[in-house]
Design a protein around this motif. Structure first.
Motif, PDB file in Angstrom:
ATOM      1  N   ASP A  30     -10.540   2.087  14.947  1.00  0.00           N
ATOM      2  CA  ASP A  30     -10.848   0.656  14.832  1.00  0.00           C
ATOM      3  C   ASP A  30      -9.623  -0.232  15.042  1.00  0.00           C
ATOM      4  O   ASP A  30      -9.664  -1.423  14.701  1.00  0.00           O
ATOM      5  CB  ASP A  30     -11.491   0.341  13.479  1.00  0.00           C
ATOM      6  N   THR A  31      -8.548   0.325  15.576  1.00  0.00           N
ATOM      7  CA  THR A  31      -7.327  -0.412  15.951  1.00  0.00           C
ATOM      8  C   THR A  31      -6.868  -1.430  14.910  1.00  0.00           C
ATOM      9  O   THR A  31      -6.721  -2.624  15.213  1.00  0.00           O
ATOM     10  CB  THR A  31      -7.506  -1.116  17.311  1.00  0.00           C
ATOM     11  N   PRO A  32      -6.649  -1.016  13.683  1.00  0.00           N
ATOM     12  CA  PRO A  32      -6.136  -1.965  12.692  1.00  0.00           C
ATOM     13  C   PRO A  32      -4.663  -2.283  12.954  1.00  0.00           C
ATOM     14  O   PRO A  32      -3.946  -1.520  13.602  1.00  0.00           O
ATOM     15  CB  PRO A  32      -6.283  -1.197  11.376  1.00  0.00           C
ATOM     16  N   ARG A  33      -4.219  -3.421  12.474  1.00  0.00           N
ATOM     17  CA  ARG A  33      -2.793  -3.701  12.405  1.00  0.00           C
ATOM     18  C   ARG A  33      -2.255  -3.121  11.094  1.00  0.00           C
ATOM     19  O   ARG A  33      -3.020  -2.809  10.187  1.00  0.00           O
ATOM     20  CB  ARG A  33      -2.533  -5.207  12.428  1.00  0.00           C
ATOM     21  N   VAL A  34      -0.939  -3.009  10.992  1.00  0.00           N
ATOM     22  CA  VAL A  34      -0.362  -2.634   9.694  1.00  0.00           C
ATOM     23  C   VAL A  34      -0.739  -3.687   8.663  1.00  0.00           C
ATOM     24  O   VAL A  34      -1.049  -3.368   7.509  1.00  0.00           O
ATOM     25  CB  VAL A  34       1.163  -2.470   9.791  1.00  0.00           C
ATOM     26  N   ALA A  35      -0.749  -4.948   9.081  1.00  0.00           N
ATOM     27  CA  ALA A  35      -1.141  -6.032   8.170  1.00  0.00           C
ATOM     28  C   ALA A  35      -2.539  -5.814   7.608  1.00  0.00           C
ATOM     29  O   ALA A  35      -2.802  -6.099   6.433  1.00  0.00           O
ATOM     30  CB  ALA A  35      -1.051  -7.373   8.888  1.00  0.00           C
ATOM     31  N   ASP A  36      -3.457  -5.305   8.436  1.00  0.00           N
ATOM     32  CA  ASP A  36      -4.812  -5.033   7.957  1.00  0.00           C
ATOM     33  C   ASP A  36      -4.801  -3.920   6.915  1.00  0.00           C
ATOM     34  O   ASP A  36      -5.540  -3.972   5.920  1.00  0.00           O
ATOM     35  CB  ASP A  36      -5.715  -4.627   9.124  1.00  0.00           C
ATOM     36  N   LEU A  37      -3.966  -2.911   7.131  1.00  0.00           N
ATOM     37  CA  LEU A  37      -3.872  -1.823   6.164  1.00  0.00           C
ATOM     38  C   LEU A  37      -3.334  -2.314   4.825  1.00  0.00           C
ATOM     39  O   LEU A  37      -3.721  -1.790   3.762  1.00  0.00           O
ATOM     40  CB  LEU A  37      -2.968  -0.707   6.708  1.00  0.00           C
ATOM     41  N   LEU A  38      -2.448  -3.311   4.870  1.00  0.00           N
ATOM     42  CA  LEU A  38      -1.860  -3.818   3.631  1.00  0.00           C
ATOM     43  C   LEU A  38      -2.789  -4.782   2.900  1.00  0.00           C
ATOM     44  O   LEU A  38      -2.449  -5.269   1.817  1.00  0.00           O
ATOM     45  CB  LEU A  38      -0.523  -4.485   3.929  1.00  0.00           C
ATOM     46  N   ARG A  39      -3.951  -5.035   3.465  1.00  0.00           N
ATOM     47  CA  ARG A  39      -4.985  -5.772   2.731  1.00  0.00           C
ATOM     48  C   ARG A  39      -5.846  -4.839   1.879  1.00  0.00           C
ATOM     49  O   ARG A  39      -6.650  -5.293   1.060  1.00  0.00           O
ATOM     50  CB  ARG A  39      -5.876  -6.540   3.712  1.00  0.00           C
ATOM     51  N   LEU A  40      -5.697  -3.535   2.087  1.00  0.00           N
ATOM     52  CA  LEU A  40      -6.490  -2.535   1.373  1.00  0.00           C
ATOM     53  C   LEU A  40      -5.847  -2.164   0.049  1.00  0.00           C
ATOM     54  O   LEU A  40      -4.630  -2.309  -0.140  1.00  0.00           O
ATOM     55  CB  LEU A  40      -6.633  -1.273   2.234  1.00  0.00           C
ATOM     56  N   SER A  41      -6.657  -1.636  -0.854  1.00  0.00           N
ATOM     57  CA  SER A  41      -6.098  -1.048  -2.081  1.00  0.00           C
ATOM     58  C   SER A  41      -5.402   0.255  -1.723  1.00  0.00           C
ATOM     59  O   SER A  41      -5.579   0.793  -0.614  1.00  0.00           O
ATOM     60  CB  SER A  41      -7.204  -0.781  -3.095  1.00  0.00           C
ATOM     61  N   ALA A  42      -4.628   0.788  -2.649  1.00  0.00           N
ATOM     62  CA  ALA A  42      -3.923   2.045  -2.401  1.00  0.00           C
ATOM     63  C   ALA A  42      -4.908   3.165  -2.074  1.00  0.00           C
ATOM     64  O   ALA A  42      -4.680   3.964  -1.150  1.00  0.00           O
ATOM     65  CB  ALA A  42      -3.067   2.414  -3.606  1.00  0.00           C
ATOM     66  N   ASP A  43      -6.014   3.233  -2.797  1.00  0.00           N
ATOM     67  CA  ASP A  43      -7.007   4.287  -2.540  1.00  0.00           C
ATOM     68  C   ASP A  43      -7.675   4.089  -1.180  1.00  0.00           C
ATOM     69  O   ASP A  43      -7.907   5.056  -0.442  1.00  0.00           O
ATOM     70  CB  ASP A  43      -8.068   4.290  -3.646  1.00  0.00           C
ATOM     71  N   GLU A  44      -7.990   2.847  -0.836  1.00  0.00           N
ATOM     72  CA  GLU A  44      -8.608   2.571   0.467  1.00  0.00           C
ATOM     73  C   GLU A  44      -7.651   2.898   1.605  1.00  0.00           C
ATOM     74  O   GLU A  44      -8.064   3.419   2.650  1.00  0.00           O
ATOM     75  CB  GLU A  44      -9.030   1.104   0.533  1.00  0.00           C
ATOM     76  N   LEU A  45      -6.376   2.623   1.400  1.00  0.00           N
ATOM     77  CA  LEU A  45      -5.390   2.933   2.428  1.00  0.00           C
ATOM     78  C   LEU A  45      -5.305   4.433   2.659  1.00  0.00           C
ATOM     79  O   LEU A  45      -5.260   4.900   3.803  1.00  0.00           O
ATOM     80  CB  LEU A  45      -4.014   2.400   2.014  1.00  0.00           C
ATOM     81  N   ARG A  46      -5.325   5.198   1.604  1.00  0.00           N
ATOM     82  CA  ARG A  46      -5.249   6.655   1.726  1.00  0.00           C
ATOM     83  C   ARG A  46      -6.432   7.178   2.534  1.00  0.00           C
ATOM     84  O   ARG A  46      -6.273   8.054   3.398  1.00  0.00           O
ATOM     85  CB  ARG A  46      -5.208   7.293   0.346  1.00  0.00           C
ATOM     86  N   ASP A  47      -7.609   6.629   2.293  1.00  0.00           N
ATOM     87  CA  ASP A  47      -8.786   7.043   3.060  1.00  0.00           C
ATOM     88  C   ASP A  47      -8.664   6.629   4.524  1.00  0.00           C
ATOM     89  O   ASP A  47      -9.026   7.391   5.434  1.00  0.00           O
ATOM     90  CB  ASP A  47     -10.051   6.416   2.460  1.00  0.00           C
ATOM     91  N   ALA A  48      -8.143   5.425   4.766  1.00  0.00           N
ATOM     92  CA  ALA A  48      -8.025   4.916   6.134  1.00  0.00           C
ATOM     93  C   ALA A  48      -7.078   5.776   6.966  1.00  0.00           C
ATOM     94  O   ALA A  48      -7.309   5.992   8.164  1.00  0.00           O
ATOM     95  CB  ALA A  48      -7.543   3.467   6.121  1.00  0.00           C
ATOM     96  N   LEU A  49      -6.023   6.296   6.341  1.00  0.00           N
ATOM     97  CA  LEU A  49      -5.044   7.092   7.083  1.00  0.00           C
ATOM     98  C   LEU A  49      -5.607   8.451   7.488  1.00  0.00           C
ATOM     99  O   LEU A  49      -5.032   9.131   8.350  1.00  0.00           O
ATOM    100  CB  LEU A  49      -3.775   7.284   6.249  1.00  0.00           C
ATOM    101  N   ALA A  50      -6.715   8.843   6.889  1.00  0.00           N
ATOM    102  CA  ALA A  50      -7.345  10.111   7.255  1.00  0.00           C
ATOM    103  C   ALA A  50      -8.273   9.959   8.451  1.00  0.00           C
ATOM    104  O   ALA A  50      -8.830  10.940   8.947  1.00  0.00           O
ATOM    105  CB  ALA A  50      -8.122  10.668   6.060  1.00  0.00           C
ATOM    106  N   SER A  51      -8.418   8.715   8.916  1.00  0.00           N
ATOM    107  CA  SER A  51      -9.364   8.433   9.991  1.00  0.00           C
ATOM    108  C   SER A  51      -8.613   8.119  11.284  1.00  0.00           C
ATOM    109  O   SER A  51      -8.342   6.963  11.603  1.00  0.00           O
ATOM    110  CB  SER A  51     -10.255   7.250   9.600  1.00  0.00           C
ATOM    111  N   THR A  52      -8.257   9.169  12.034  1.00  0.00           N
ATOM    112  CA  THR A  52      -7.556   8.982  13.304  1.00  0.00           C
ATOM    113  C   THR A  52      -8.466   9.340  14.466  1.00  0.00           C
ATOM    114  O   THR A  52      -9.524   9.948  14.293  1.00  0.00           O
ATOM    115  CB  THR A  52      -6.282   9.848  13.364  1.00  0.00           C
ATOM    116  N   THR A  53      -8.020   8.969  15.675  1.00  0.00           N
ATOM    117  CA  THR A  53      -8.831   9.226  16.847  1.00  0.00           C
ATOM    118  C   THR A  53      -7.945   9.642  18.011  1.00  0.00           C
ATOM    119  O   THR A  53      -6.770   9.298  18.075  1.00  0.00           O
ATOM    120  CB  THR A  53      -9.630   7.958  17.237  1.00  0.00           C
TER     121      THR A  53
END
Length: 304
Positions: A30-53
């Motif tokens: 989903d092509t997030p920016r780093v800024a988008d990742l820093l809008r997430l909670s710590a737990d949400e960020l951990r889940d997001a990093l497991a989703s690569t393509t």
């Protein structure tokens, strides 16, 4: 060690991804920016990093791992040694003595995301300053909720003679083209075993020889990182998160100053390394301006 990275592919398209221990990079979905990742909670960020393509790639140009509205701030006089150094250089010594023991820490704005440099890129010394030093620091990567979600190696390059002349000149001593550099990836907080006891090492090489070296540890903090973060977020919002440099415990004597063509290397245990050549501010200005529209142009400056 896993790192969150920004990178440009051969066409100059900028993506955010995850770099593994081998240096291979996979883009995030989903092509997030780093800024988008820093809008997430710590737990949400951990889940997001497991989703690569896509396939893992090594043929990419790593960029500074900050974008969007993310800001860089810094703290001062957070180690015993840094208080001693500031007192020695300043014409207003009591200012630094008082802030060391005060409830409120010294915090100052350092850089917007677009003006941050990364590994291999030229940091700078001010042409109107006689005494300039690197300041090796642990950088806290903070999400919009004031949670520490990662760490970077940071260099808070500073003009000691400018600040020492008058504390009101602090912004000029700290904020200029080439004064802010961070490592090329963010190490997630859950991968750093004990951030309260990390060795920080600085080496400055000049003409192939070591001109200055020193070590310190985050165990020598006079203030806790949590206290610094609480004060930073006390009366303002950071919708795209922030990076907070936590101050330095390495302050060279007044007989040392950075020179053009020096190389500054900073190593922080479990976080990584940051190496930068020293150039005039004109080089950093040119790089930062060109990179706004042509991210691949950064590669040519790293070869200078």
């Amino acid at each position: 060690m896993t790192r969150i990275v920004r990178f440009a592919d051969a066409e100059g398209t900028v993506r955010t991804g995850v770099e593994d221990a081998s240096g291979a990079v996979r883009a995030l979905k989903d092509t997030p920016r780093v800024a988008d990742l820093l809008r997430l909670s710590a737990d949400e960020l951990r889940d997001a990093l497991a989703s690569t393509t896509g396939d893992a790639r090594s043929d990419v140009l790593l960029l500074p791992p900050l974008d969007g509205l993310t800001e860089v701030w810094a703290a001062g006089v957070t180690y015993e040694r840094s208080r001693e150094g500031r007192v020695a250089e300043s014409t207003e010594q009591s200012v630094y003595e008082r802030v060391y023991d005060a409830e409120r820490p010294e915090l100052f704005f350092k850089s917007p995301a677009w003006r941050v440099l990364t590994d291999g890129e030229p940091i700078a010394v001010r042409e109107d300053s006689e005494l300039n030093v690197p300041e090796p620091e642990l950088g806290l990567v903070l999400n919009s909720r004031a949670q520490t979600v990662g760490y970077v190696v940071a260099n808070d390059v500073s003009s000691r003679s400018v600040e020492g002349e008058n504390p009101l000149y602090l912004p000029q001593a700290k904020i200029y083209a080439g004064s802010t550099a961070v490592s090329s990836g963010i190490v997630p907080a859950w991968e750093v075993p004990d951030p309260s006891a990390l060795e920080i090492a600085l080496t400055v090489r000049r003409s192939g020889r070591v001109a200055y070296e020193a070590t310190t540890s985050t165990a020598a903090f006079h203030r806790t990182p949590r206290d610094l973060v609480d004060h930073l977020f006390r009366c303002q919002e950071f919708p795209d998160g922030a990076v907070l440099f936590t101050g330095t415990g390495v302050v060279p004597g007044l007989g040392f100053t950075l020179r053009e063509e020096d190389t500054v290397e900073i190593r922080i245990a479990h976080v990584g390394t940051l190496s930068n050549p020293v150039h005039p501010t004109s080089t950093a200005r040119s790089l930062l301006t060109a990179a706004l529209t042509a991210p691949l142009s950064r590669a040519s400056y790293r070869a200078v």
